[in-house]
Design a protein around this motif. Structure first.
Motif, short mmCIF file in Angstrom:
data_model
loop_
_atom_site.label_atom_id
_atom_site.label_comp_id
_atom_site.label_asym_id
_atom_site.label_seq_id
_atom_site.Cartn_x
_atom_site.Cartn_y
_atom_site.Cartn_z
N SER A 153 0.83 -1.22 0.00
CA SER A 153 0.00 0.00 0.00
C SER A 153 0.86 1.26 0.00
O SER A 153 0.40 2.33 -0.38
CB SER A 153 -0.90 0.03 1.23
N GLY A 154 2.09 1.15 0.43
CA GLY A 154 2.95 2.34 0.50
C GLY A 154 4.41 1.95 0.46
O GLY A 154 4.74 0.76 0.32
N GLU A 155 5.27 2.94 0.60
CA GLU A 155 6.70 2.66 0.50
C GLU A 155 7.26 2.07 1.80
O GLU A 155 6.85 2.49 2.89
CB GLU A 155 7.47 3.97 0.31
N ILE A 156 8.21 1.16 1.65
CA ILE A 156 9.04 0.80 2.81
C ILE A 156 10.18 1.80 2.81
O ILE A 156 10.89 1.97 1.81
CB ILE A 156 9.54 -0.65 2.71
N GLN A 157 10.31 2.52 3.91
CA GLN A 157 11.29 3.62 3.95
C GLN A 157 12.62 3.20 4.55
O GLN A 157 13.66 3.75 4.20
CB GLN A 157 10.69 4.79 4.74
N LEU A 158 12.55 2.24 5.47
CA LEU A 158 13.78 1.83 6.15
C LEU A 158 13.67 0.36 6.58
O LEU A 158 12.62 -0.07 7.04
CB LEU A 158 13.97 2.70 7.41
N ILE A 159 14.75 -0.36 6.36
CA ILE A 159 14.87 -1.72 6.94
C ILE A 159 16.09 -1.66 7.85
O ILE A 159 17.17 -1.22 7.43
CB ILE A 159 15.11 -2.78 5.84
N ARG A 160 15.92 -2.07 9.07
CA ARG A 160 17.07 -2.07 9.99
C ARG A 160 16.99 -3.30 10.88
O ARG A 160 15.92 -3.58 11.43
CB ARG A 160 17.07 -0.81 10.87
N GLY A 161 18.10 -4.01 10.99
CA GLY A 161 18.03 -5.18 11.85
C GLY A 161 19.32 -5.94 11.97
O GLY A 161 20.37 -5.56 11.44
N ILE A 162 19.22 -7.05 12.68
CA ILE A 162 20.31 -8.01 12.81
C ILE A 162 19.90 -9.21 11.99
O ILE A 162 18.85 -9.83 12.25
CB ILE A 162 20.53 -8.41 14.29
N LEU A 163 20.69 -9.55 10.97
CA LEU A 163 20.28 -10.59 10.02
C LEU A 163 21.20 -11.80 10.04
O LEU A 163 21.03 -12.69 9.21
CB LEU A 163 20.24 -10.01 8.59
N ALA A 256 22.35 -4.46 9.85
CA ALA A 256 22.07 -4.33 8.41
C ALA A 256 21.02 -3.26 8.24
O ALA A 256 20.00 -3.26 8.95
CB ALA A 256 21.57 -5.66 7.87
N GLU A 257 21.27 -2.36 7.32
CA GLU A 257 20.37 -1.20 7.21
C GLU A 257 20.19 -0.82 5.75
O GLU A 257 21.18 -0.70 5.01
CB GLU A 257 21.05 -0.04 7.95
N ALA A 258 18.96 -0.62 5.34
CA ALA A 258 18.68 -0.07 4.00
C ALA A 258 17.80 1.16 4.21
O ALA A 258 16.64 1.03 4.62
CB ALA A 258 17.98 -1.10 3.13
N ASP A 259 18.37 2.32 3.94
CA ASP A 259 17.61 3.56 4.09
C ASP A 259 17.20 4.00 2.68
O ASP A 259 18.03 4.47 1.90
CB ASP A 259 18.50 4.62 4.77
N PHE A 260 15.93 3.80 2.36
CA PHE A 260 15.49 4.06 0.98
C PHE A 260 15.35 5.56 0.69
O PHE A 260 15.27 5.95 -0.46
CB PHE A 260 14.18 3.31 0.70
N LYS A 261 15.33 6.36 1.75
CA LYS A 261 15.26 7.81 1.52
C LYS A 261 16.60 8.35 1.04
O LYS A 261 16.67 9.15 0.12
CB LYS A 261 14.85 8.53 2.82
#
Ligand code: NDP
Ligand SMILES: N[C@@H](CC=O)C(=O)O
Length: 326
Positions: A153-163, A256-261
């Motif tokens: 329904s909308g954007e994922i703006q940030l993924i942050r975690g321990i993978l 692990a971090e993906a900042d889509f902004k």
């Protein structure tokens, strides 16, 4: 009654655990698969027809009751319906491709093979009208892939975690016990089945990078190149850095971090204060927070490595295919 003939590729930590669940939890699994099947002809059953490994003799003595299942050869196309790929190397990519090209559905947990194919395996599955699922490839038991797609329904703006479970376990042990050497902490993680066959994939941050790459693909439809993800492993952390962190009541985690902004993707050891939500995520646990345009912050936490833990994710994919596909 429809019988799905399963072939297991790889019989290590995860392969053995998948076999165990497929046998000991058989009636529970089939109960879920057949929940909405009224007629006998709509019901599904399964059989494990063979287990493909590189060295048959390595397994035949310990698993003598199923020694007839071990082989180094592929079954012929006519003799199986679904491949479960759980091998420990990039060779898994060829196994997945060959099975899809033969018109078989595939379940895998091989993040290295999936990430390095950069979307070709998913394309192959689409071209052949088959199902390829790999929940076990990212964050072990956590059903993270199953929750990303429905968030359209909308954007994922940030993924942050321990993978990565093994490095989280190693760091946790080093912070708990100042007497423990890095080598001993690695040996403990290995004994528990958390490490990759090539542990440099874990300690160098590659495994977490592949998993972050898969999450980015699930969120955006594009696999990022390895050069687009900054990667620093826990092998760069010195004894002094750990001691200093401890005395400041802080901890190191491989984040692990993906900042889509900003478009910044990274896997790096981060020094965390006790106020950070990842601070207390210890041992082999993983945790992932998705920040979504409308849903806000969603956090999932659970075991990130281990045989039965990962097998539960593999079986969830299998249940999906047996219900929806095949
Ligand atoms: N362990 C874990 O916690 C997790 C692992 N995974 C992934 O699951 C997969 C399996 O991991 P794991 O069980 O730990 O690995 P192991 O190293 O314990 O076992 C690997 C198995 O693969 C077999 N194998 C390797 N290459 C081939 C090949 N070319 N053809 C057939 N068999 C092959 C090995 O057979 P042989 O001994 O004969 O060489 C062995 O049985 C990997 O992709 C891993 O990244 C995912 C999530 C968690
Ligand atoms: N080596 C991996 C196993 C699971 O993916 C890890 O430590 O997380």
């Amino acid at each position: 009654m429809k019988k799905i003939r399963l072939v297991l590729f790889g019989f290590g930590t995860v392969g053995q655990a998948v076999y165990e669940l497929l046998t000991t939890e058989r009636s529970r699994i089939l109960g879920v698969v057949n929940q909405s099947a009224d007629q006998l002809q709509d019901k599904v059953d399964y059989d494990i027809v063979s287990i493909v490994v590189r060295d048959v003799e390595k397994y035949q003595a310990e698993f003598s009751h199923i020694s007839h299942l071990f082989t180094t050869e592929w079954p012929s196309e006519a003799d199986y319906d679904l491949a479960i790929e759980l091998v420990s190397s990039a060779a898994g990519g060829d196994i997945i491709a060959q099975a899809l090209e033969s018109g078989k559905d595939v379940v895998s947990a091989n993040k290295l093979a999936l990430y390095q194919s950069a979307g070709q395996l998913e394309t192959l599955a689409n071209e052949h009208g088959r199902i390829l699922r790999y929940e076990g490839a990212v964050a072990g038991a956590i059903p993270i892939l199953q929750i990303i797609s429905p968030l359209g329904s909308g954007e994922i703006q940030l993924i942050r975690g321990i993978l990565n479970g093994s490095t989280n376990y190693i760091l946790t042990r080093l912070f708990e016990d100042s007497e423990l050497s890095v080598e001993d902490a690695i040996a403990e993680a290995s004994k528990k089945g958390y490490l990759e066959a090539d542990p440099t994939l874990d300690v160098g941050g590659f495994d977490a990078l592949y998993k972050l790459g898969i999450l980015i693909y699930m969120a955006t439809g594009q696999y990022p190149a390895e050069s687009d993800i900054e990667r620093i492993g826990i092998d760069t952390l010195t004894d002094e850095a750990i001691a200093e962190a401890k005395s400041a009541n802080k901890t190191y985690k491989l984040v692990a971090e993906a900042d889509f902004k900003t478009g910044r993707y990274r896997v790096t050891p981060q020094l965390l204060a006790s106020t950070d939500p990842l601070y207390g995520v210890d041992g082999s646990l993983n945790a992932v927070t998705l920040t979504h345009q409308y849903a806000g912050e969603l956090t999932l936490q659970g075991p990130g490595a281990g045989g039965l833990e990962t097998a539960s994710a593999v079986i969830s994919d299998l249940i999906y295919i047996m219900r929806e596909g095949a």
